[in-house]
Design an enzyme around this catalytic site. Structure first.
Site, PDB file in Angstrom:
ATOM      1  N   LYS A   1       0.862  -1.205   0.000  1.00  0.00           N
ATOM      2  CA  LYS A   1       0.000   0.000   0.000  1.00  0.00           C
ATOM      3  C   LYS A   1       0.886   1.238   0.000  1.00  0.00           C
ATOM      4  CE  LYS A   1       0.910   1.273   4.451  1.00  0.00           C
ATOM      5  NZ  LYS A   1       1.806   2.392   4.718  1.00  0.00           N
TER       6      LYS A   1
ATOM      7  N   ASP B   1      -2.246  -1.021  10.563  1.00  0.00           N
ATOM      8  CA  ASP B   1      -2.723  -0.999   9.169  1.00  0.00           C
ATOM      9  C   ASP B   1      -3.019  -2.389   8.616  1.00  0.00           C
ATOM     10  OD1 ASP B   1      -0.130  -1.797   8.923  1.00  0.00           O
ATOM     11  OD2 ASP B   1       0.540  -0.107   7.709  1.00  0.00           O
TER      12      ASP B   1
HETATM   13  O1  C5P Z   1       0.453  -0.617  15.186  1.00  0.00           O
HETATM   14  P1  C5P Z   1       1.838  -0.890  14.702  1.00  0.00           P
HETATM   15  O2  C5P Z   1       2.438  -2.110  15.335  1.00  0.00           O
HETATM   16  O3  C5P Z   1       1.939  -0.868  13.222  1.00  0.00           O
HETATM   17  O4  C5P Z   1       2.696   0.353  15.208  1.00  0.00           O
HETATM   18  C1  C5P Z   1       4.103   0.324  15.325  1.00  0.00           C
HETATM   19  C2  C5P Z   1       4.539   1.517  16.190  1.00  0.00           C
HETATM   20  O5  C5P Z   1       4.206   2.740  15.543  1.00  0.00           O
HETATM   21  C3  C5P Z   1       3.814   1.604  17.530  1.00  0.00           C
HETATM   22  O6  C5P Z   1       4.473   0.871  18.524  1.00  0.00           O
HETATM   23  C4  C5P Z   1       3.859   3.105  17.814  1.00  0.00           C
HETATM   24  O7  C5P Z   1       5.142   3.463  18.300  1.00  0.00           O
HETATM   25  C5  C5P Z   1       3.733   3.717  16.441  1.00  0.00           C
HETATM   26  N1  C5P Z   1       2.345   4.103  16.086  1.00  0.00           N
HETATM   27  C6  C5P Z   1       1.751   5.211  16.689  1.00  0.00           C
HETATM   28  N2  C5P Z   1       0.489   5.587  16.322  1.00  0.00           N
HETATM   29  C7  C5P Z   1      -0.182   4.905  15.366  1.00  0.00           C
HETATM   30  C8  C5P Z   1       0.408   3.771  14.742  1.00  0.00           C
HETATM   31  C9  C5P Z   1       1.673   3.409  15.108  1.00  0.00           C
HETATM   32  O8  C5P Z   1       2.355   5.865  17.553  1.00  0.00           O
HETATM   33  N3  C5P Z   1      -1.398   5.302  15.015  1.00  0.00           N
END
Ligand code: C5P
Length: 293
Positions: A11, A136
């Site tokens: 994406k 995502d």
């Molecule tokens: O949700 P995901 O594992 O993809 O996110 C990885 C990191 O990105 C999280 O641990 C956080 O530090 C950051 N993040 C965030 N806010 C979001 C998505 C991700 O702070 N909406």
């Protein structure tokens, strides 16, 4: 059916805004996701014992930290499904690129398991499991184009981009999502209106030059200051006639918007000849693709 074969797309984010920090430590997002035609290939088969093998691009963790294995563990915990499976992943989407490859693979694993399981009614909705695995992951279950809010997991379908093509290009640099979020401060917060305007443009089927003026990514400035090679790649994309360029997600890949696939292919070939990872892709109207056996 004993094997499920799924193509898991990458994406891009046509917009990516941060509205503020949430009490749970995550950031409140507004984004416009668009799935594109670069795929990791996933095969999940009934087997005598659990195995996980990875081919293709190097550097993919094959231990329990891999999102496919976390998806398997989560699906089993919530569904009671215990059959051993062999998971085979052929990686084409680069890692730490902002292209969502790991998330797409996780979504593909959930879908494959639910198909092998016979899609039982008592299994939890896949979108709920997906949101547990990463912000995502849920997007890839449906794909096409969607607005994302909350952590990125609250989704609303949009008319996908219907014209043009893209070049995805990545310098020899990587950015972890957590590292990129570490660069964000309150001065970079916006109110979501870039995403509203971009979504409206897609819904109206606006022409490519107009869409090109609606792109926005909060990470572009801070991540490109940290990794100047990304800006150089974007600069090359402009020289190769991209109508617009932008960082992909939280980096380190960038995309260029082109009028059609043949122009995008020419630009990708020039970048490849210079030693830069690049590929020409088209926007997709859907997400995970189950390949008929
Ligand atoms: O949700 P995901 O594992 O993809 O996110 C990885 C990191 O990105 C999280 O641990 C956080 O530090 C950051 N993040 C965030 N806010 C979001 C998505 C991700 O702070 N909406």
């Amino acid at each position: 059916m004993n094997t499920i074969h799924i193509n898991c797309p990458a994406k891009i984010n046509l917009t990516l805004e941060i509205l503020g920090k949430r009490p749970d430590g995550y950031h409140e997002l507004r984004t416009v996701f668009q799935a594109v035609s670069l795929y990791d290939e996933l095969r999940v088969s009934l087997a005598e014992r659990d195995t996980f093998t990875v081919h293709g691009l190097p550097g993919v963790p094959a231990d329990a930290s891999n999102l496919c294995l976390r998806a398997l563990e989560l699906y089993r915990r919530h569904s009671g499904y215990t059959a051993p499976v062999a998971i085979e992943l052929h990686k084409r989407i680069p890692l730490q690129a902002g292209l969502g490859g790991g998330s797409s693979d996780a979504a593909g694993t959930l879908l494959a398991l639910s198909r092998l399981h016979g899609e039982p009614v008592q299994a939890p909705p896949l979108a709920d499991l997906a949101a547990d695995l990463g912000s995502d992951v849920a997007f890839f279950l449906t794909g096409g184009a969607m607005t994302g809010s909350g952590r990125g997991e609250v989704l609303e379908p949009l008319a996908p981009l219907r014209e043009g093509a893209l070049v995805l290009a990545k310098p020899d640099a990587a950015v972890s999502t957590a590292e990129a979020y570490g660069l964000i401060h309150a001065g970079l917060y916006t109110d979501g209106s870039y995403s509203v305007k971009c979504a409206a443009c897609l819904s109206q089927g606006c022409a490519l030059p107009e869409l090109a003026s609606k792109l926005y990514n909060v990470f572009a400035g801070p991540v490109e200051r940290l990794r100047p090679q990304i800006e150089s790649v974007r600069h090359r994309l402009h020289e190769l006639n991209a109508q617009a360029t932008l960082l992909c997600g939280s980096g380190a890949a960038a995309f260029g918007l082109f009028a059609d696939l043949s122009r995008a292919r020419e630009a990708a070939a020039s970048l490849q000849a210079e030693g830069t990872w690049a590929v020409a892709v088209e926007p997709l109207p859907d997400g995970l693709q189950v390949v008929e056996q």
